[in-house]
Design a protein around this motif. Structure first.
Motif, mmCIF file in Angstrom:
data_model
loop_
_atom_site.group_PDB
_atom_site.id
_atom_site.type_symbol
_atom_site.label_atom_id
_atom_site.label_comp_id
_atom_site.label_asym_id
_atom_site.label_seq_id
_atom_site.Cartn_x
_atom_site.Cartn_y
_atom_site.Cartn_z
ATOM 1 N N ARG A 176 -25.301 15.262 14.045
ATOM 2 C CA ARG A 176 -24.346 15.201 12.936
ATOM 3 C C ARG A 176 -24.295 16.541 12.202
ATOM 4 N N ALA A 177 -23.085 16.978 11.917
ATOM 5 C CA ALA A 177 -22.875 18.202 11.152
ATOM 6 C C ALA A 177 -21.970 17.903 9.969
ATOM 7 N N LEU A 178 -22.300 18.489 8.837
ATOM 8 C CA LEU A 178 -21.457 18.398 7.645
ATOM 9 C C LEU A 178 -20.938 19.786 7.321
ATOM 10 N N VAL A 179 -19.638 19.898 7.140
ATOM 11 C CA VAL A 179 -19.005 21.140 6.706
ATOM 12 C C VAL A 179 -18.527 20.920 5.279
ATOM 13 N N THR A 180 -18.948 21.778 4.365
ATOM 14 C CA THR A 180 -18.506 21.652 2.978
ATOM 15 C C THR A 180 -17.414 22.673 2.710
ATOM 16 N N GLY A 181 -16.240 22.167 2.372
ATOM 17 C CA GLY A 181 -15.075 23.006 2.167
ATOM 18 C C GLY A 181 -14.119 22.907 3.335
ATOM 19 N N VAL A 206 -10.089 17.619 -2.394
ATOM 20 C CA VAL A 206 -8.724 17.095 -2.374
ATOM 21 C C VAL A 206 -8.655 15.771 -1.607
ATOM 22 N N THR A 207 -7.721 14.950 -1.993
ATOM 23 C CA THR A 207 -7.549 13.648 -1.339
ATOM 24 C C THR A 207 -6.208 13.527 -0.628
ATOM 25 N N ASP A 225 -15.876 12.147 -1.670
ATOM 26 C CA ASP A 225 -16.798 11.554 -2.634
ATOM 27 C C ASP A 225 -17.790 12.604 -3.134
ATOM 28 N N ALA A 226 -18.669 12.207 -4.053
ATOM 29 C CA ALA A 226 -19.692 13.107 -4.572
ATOM 30 C C ALA A 226 -20.572 13.610 -3.433
ATOM 31 N N ALA A 227 -20.952 14.877 -3.518
ATOM 32 C CA ALA A 227 -21.712 15.501 -2.434
ATOM 33 C C ALA A 227 -23.003 14.754 -2.145
ATOM 34 N N GLY A 228 -23.721 14.351 -3.188
ATOM 35 C CA GLY A 228 -24.985 13.642 -2.981
ATOM 36 C C GLY A 228 -24.800 12.358 -2.209
ATOM 37 N N ASP A 229 -23.728 11.631 -2.523
ATOM 38 C CA ASP A 229 -23.460 10.375 -1.816
ATOM 39 C C ASP A 229 -23.142 10.634 -0.349
ATOM 40 N N VAL A 230 -22.363 11.672 -0.088
ATOM 41 C CA VAL A 230 -21.993 11.984 1.295
ATOM 42 C C VAL A 230 -23.217 12.415 2.089
ATOM 43 N N LEU A 231 -24.043 13.251 1.495
ATOM 44 C CA LEU A 231 -25.246 13.711 2.185
ATOM 45 C C LEU A 231 -26.194 12.553 2.477
#
Length: 353
Positions: A176-181, A206-207, A225-231
Motif C-alpha cells: 500500500r502506498a499513500l500519496v499526499t497531494g 478538494v472533493t 478526510d483528515a490525514a490521521g484518519d486516512v493513515l
C-alpha cells in the motif's frame, strides 16, 4: 525569436521579449520549442523570491519543464529533425564534487551546479533553444503535448527509485502506498505507484473538480478526510509526500506501517511554527525501522525512467492533467492560480496535440 524572460530578484519583471536566435555549439541540438510546463518554482522566480541569471546577464530565460522538436541535429548524434525531446534541467558543477563527477548531479554536494531556467543558465521558455545531446531525452511522439510532463515525471521517478533503494536494505514487498497531494507531482507519483502494482491511495483536500476522477481512473482510491484518519485506515508501507505541509509531514511519519518509508518531495515554507511531540516521532522511526528521505531534482537516468513511464501510461489520462494551455504571447496570465487546475502549459508552437 520570442522568449519568456525575468530579472531574478525583481518582482514584476516577467515578460515576453525578442532575443537573438541561439547558435548551437558542436554537439548540440537546435530545438524548436513546443511547450513549457509551469510549476511553483517558476512562480517563485517570477515573484522575485528565487532564481539567478548568468553572471554576465541581467535577464534569465525562464522555464525548466521542456518539450521541443529537433530542428537541427549533429551527424551521428542519434537524434533527427522532427524528434520530440525534453532537456535535463541540472548541469554538474565545474569543480566537480564527487557526486557530479559520477553523473549524480542531482545529489550535488557543494551547490555549484547550474539549472536551466532557474540558476545561471537560460531555460526552455523560448521559440528556439539549444541542447547538448548528452542532456537530451527522446519523448515518445505519441504523447504529443503530454510530453511536457517529462520533467515532473523525472522528479517522481527519482523519488520511487530512492524508495526502492532504501527498501532494499532488508526484505521489502510494499503493498500500500499513500500519496499526499493531488497536484502534478502527486498524480504522477500515483501513476508510477500503480505501474508498480501497488494499492495506491491519494489524499487531497478538494472533493470535486478533476482530481478525484483522475485518481479513480488510475484504479487508485481518493481520500479527502483528515490525514490521521486516512493513515490509520490505510497503514501505508510507503508515503510520497507532495504538499510540503508541515503538519501533514509529521502525521505521515507517525502513520506508516512498520518499516515504513516516507519520501518528501514537497518543500515546506519557512517561518511556520508547529508543536510536535519529537519523542513520539523518534520512537516511531526507531522502533519500527522507519525511514524519512528527501528527494528533489533528477539526473539523466531519471529522465529516461520518466520517458518509459509516460510511454506506458494512458495518453488520454496524461492529457487530462493539462488543465490550462496558454499561448506564449499571453504567458503572464499563465502564472495566475486556479483552484481546480492541475498543470498549466505555455504553448510555443502549434505542432503538438
Amino acid at each position: 525569436m520570442r522568449a519568456l524572460t525575468v530579472r531574478p530578484g525583481r518582482p514584476g519583471s516577467l515578460g515576453v521579449e525578442e532575443v537573438a536566435d541561439p547558435e548551437p555549439a558542436a554537439g548540440e541540438l537546435l530545438v524548436r520549442g513546443v511547450a513549457l510546463g509551469l510549476c511553483g518554482t517558476d512562480r517563485e522566480i517570477a515573484s522575485g523570491e528565487y532564481g539567478r541569471a548568468a553572471p554576465d546577464r541581467g535577464r534569465l530565460i525562464l522555464g525548466h519543464e521542456s518539450l521541443g522538436r529537433v530542428a537541427e541535429a549533429p551527424h551521428g548524434s542519434g537524434f533527427n529533425p522532427g524528434d520530440l525531446v525534453a532537456g535535463v534541467v541540472r548541469r554538474p558543477d565545474p569543480v566537480p564534487c564527487g557526486a557530479c563527477a559520477h553523473g549524480e548531479f542531482d545529489m550535488c554536494r557543494n551547490g555549484r551546479y547550474r539549472e536551466r531556467g532557474i540558476k545561471e543558465l537560460d531555460g526552455y521558455g523560448a521559440e528556439l533553444w539549444c541542447l547538448e545531446t548528452d542532456y537530451a531525452v527522446r519523448v515518445d511522439a505519441a504523447l504529443g503535448l503530454a510530453g511536457v510532463l517529462m520533467e515532473p515525471a523525472s522528479v517522481v521517478a527519482k523519488a520511487w527509485e530512492q524508495i526502492e533503494r532504501v527498501g532494499a536494505r532488508a526484505w521489502f514487498e510494499p503493498r500500500r502506498a499513500l500519496v499526499t497531494g493531488a497536484g502534478p507531482i502527486g498524480l504522477l507519483a500515483a501513476l508510477l505507484g500503480r505501474q508498480r502494482g501497488l494499492d495506491v491511495h491519494v489524499l487531497d483536500r478538494v472533493t470535486d473538480g478533476p482530481k478525484p476522477d483522475l485518481v479513480r481512473a488510475l484504479g487508485a482510491t481518493y481520500h479527502s478526510d483528515a490525514a490521521g484518519d486516512v493513515l490509520t485506515a490505510v497503514r501505508p508501507d510507503v508515503v510520497v509526500e507532495a504538499t510540503g505541509a508541515a503538519a501533514l509531514v509529521c502525521e505521515a511519519i507517525r502513520g506508516t506501517a512498520a518499516y515504513g518509508i516516507v519520501c518528501l518531495t514537497g518543500v515546506s515554507p519557512a517561518g511556520r511554527r508547529l508543536t510536535v511531540d519529537a519523542g513520539a516521532v523518534n520512537r516511531a522511526i526507531v522502533l519500527e525501522n522507519d525511514v524519512v528521505v528527501g528527494s528533489v531534482n533528477a539526473n539523466l537516468r531519471h529522465f529516461r525512467q520518466a520517458a518509459d513511464a509516460l510511454a506506458r501510461a494512458d495518453r488520454e489520462w496524461l492529457h487530462r492533467l493539462l488543465t490550462r494551455r496558454v499561448p506564449l504571447e499571453r504567458a503572464a496570465s499563465a502564472f495566475e492560480r486556479h483552484a481546480d487546475g492541475i498543470k498549466t502549459v505555455i504553448t510555443l508552437e502549434g505542432g503538438a496535440r
